[in-house]
Write a protein that holds these residues in place. Structure first.
Motif, short mmCIF file in Angstrom:
data_model
loop_
_atom_site.label_atom_id
_atom_site.label_comp_id
_atom_site.label_asym_id
_atom_site.label_seq_id
_atom_site.Cartn_x
_atom_site.Cartn_y
_atom_site.Cartn_z
N UNK A 111 -0.75 9.25 -30.73
CA UNK A 111 0.49 8.50 -31.09
C UNK A 111 1.54 9.55 -30.51
N UNK A 112 1.97 10.00 -30.08
CA UNK A 112 3.02 11.06 -29.36
C UNK A 112 4.19 10.70 -29.66
N UNK A 113 4.88 11.31 -30.81
CA UNK A 113 6.69 11.39 -30.76
C UNK A 113 6.88 12.66 -30.79
N UNK A 114 7.71 12.99 -29.89
CA UNK A 114 8.41 14.36 -28.82
C UNK A 114 9.04 14.62 -30.18
N UNK A 170 1.87 14.76 -32.65
CA UNK A 170 0.96 13.94 -32.35
C UNK A 170 0.17 12.89 -33.74
N UNK A 171 -0.45 12.15 -33.26
CA UNK A 171 -1.40 12.03 -34.20
C UNK A 171 -2.09 10.45 -33.51
N UNK A 172 -3.76 10.97 -34.66
CA UNK A 172 -5.12 10.93 -33.96
C UNK A 172 -5.34 9.53 -34.69
N UNK A 173 -4.88 7.81 -34.31
CA UNK A 173 -5.48 7.40 -35.31
C UNK A 173 -7.05 7.10 -35.17
N UNK A 187 -19.99 -1.13 -42.45
CA UNK A 187 -19.54 -0.25 -42.15
C UNK A 187 -18.32 -0.17 -41.50
N UNK A 188 -16.99 0.09 -42.27
CA UNK A 188 -15.64 0.45 -41.41
C UNK A 188 -15.11 1.80 -41.96
N UNK A 189 -15.34 3.24 -40.72
CA UNK A 189 -14.19 4.12 -41.91
C UNK A 189 -12.78 3.57 -40.05
N UNK A 190 -11.76 3.70 -41.06
CA UNK A 190 -10.36 3.87 -41.31
C UNK A 190 -10.36 5.41 -41.13
N UNK A 191 -9.42 6.23 -40.13
CA UNK A 191 -8.94 7.37 -41.15
C UNK A 191 -7.49 7.80 -39.30
N UNK A 192 -6.83 8.38 -40.04
CA UNK A 192 -5.94 8.84 -38.81
C UNK A 192 -5.53 10.51 -39.35
N UNK A 193 -5.29 11.41 -38.71
CA UNK A 193 -4.66 13.13 -38.60
C UNK A 193 -4.05 12.90 -37.61
N UNK A 194 -3.61 14.61 -37.48
CA UNK A 194 -2.80 14.62 -37.17
C UNK A 194 -3.77 16.42 -36.04
N UNK A 195 -3.05 16.33 -35.68
CA UNK A 195 -4.45 17.70 -34.46
C UNK A 195 -3.59 18.57 -33.77
N UNK A 196 -4.05 19.79 -34.44
CA UNK A 196 -3.10 20.68 -33.96
C UNK A 196 -2.57 21.26 -33.25
#
Length: 218
Positions: free
Chosen positions: A79-82, A92-95, A158-167
């Protein structure tokens, strides 16, 4: 903005350069041979710009008739929000989503959720990627089969859902190829594959799952 969700707009002038460059790097990433990837429709309401792909860990010839067998699968969305997002703490966000079937006895291990989350953070650290604001869930579910499906052994998913903000790097562009590689390492981890040589880098801390007893219906 809808065109930006269809795997980059045909008119590049409407797509922010950092987003375009980040996705191009994502597409060019070199992954383990067991990983098959392909584009998939991206969500349209989470951010002005989004790109998504799906991946499957495939065991060649692992099926009962010698056919290929899927061991794990998932999806990665960028995801990208300028203008930036306060919750993300970045632009940016990685989901991600990763899921697989495990041995039934593994599903009873009370440490499984914590260990599963450590697989993700360990994979990111092993690849040396910088990130922030991580969040996610680990879900496990057991299946028992009856009637015509009674011959199947009980299964645990098993289900792993995760998100983080890449530098972000130079020009505000994160190294999404490294983030994708780390996520694919996680997929291989939940699939029970041994770590690739690169996964043995300092900080990896990965513990492979036991090998499965035999083919599982997915």
């Amino acid at each position: 903005m809808a065109a930006a969700h269809e795997h980059l707009a045909d008119s590049a002038d409407e797509t922010p350069i950092p987003f375009r460059q980040a996705v191009e790097a994502l597409r060019a990433a070199r992954l383990r041979p067991e990983i098959e990837t392909g584009p998939t429709p991206a969500p349209k309401r989470l951010a002005p710009y989004a790109y998504a792909l799906e991946a499957t860990v495939v065991e060649r010839g692992g099926g009962p008739g010698g056919e290929d067998r899927d061991l794990a699968d998932g999806r990665l969305v960028v995801l990208h929000q300028p203008a930036g997002d306060e919750t993300w703490q970045g632009t940016f966000r990685v989901v991600t989503l990763a899921r697989a079937e495990l041995e039934p006895e593994m599903g009873t291990d009370p440490l499984l959720p914590d260990v599963s989350w450590s697989w993700l953070t360990g994979a990111l650290e092993a690849r040396g990627v910088r990130y922030g604001a991580p969040s996610g869930t680990v879900t496990r579910a057991g299946s028992h089969y009856f009637g015509g499906l009674a011959p199947r052994e009980p299964a645990t998913q098993i289900e792993i859902r995760a998100s983080w903000t890449p530098a972000e790097g130079p020009g505000g562009v994160p190294d999404l190829a490294a983030h994708l590689a780390a996520w694919c390492d996680l997929l291989c981890q939940v699939a029970g594959l041994p770590p690739a040589p690169l996964d043995a880098a300092p900080g990896g801390g990965v513990v492979p799952l036991p090998q499965r007893r035999g083919p599982q219906a997915r």
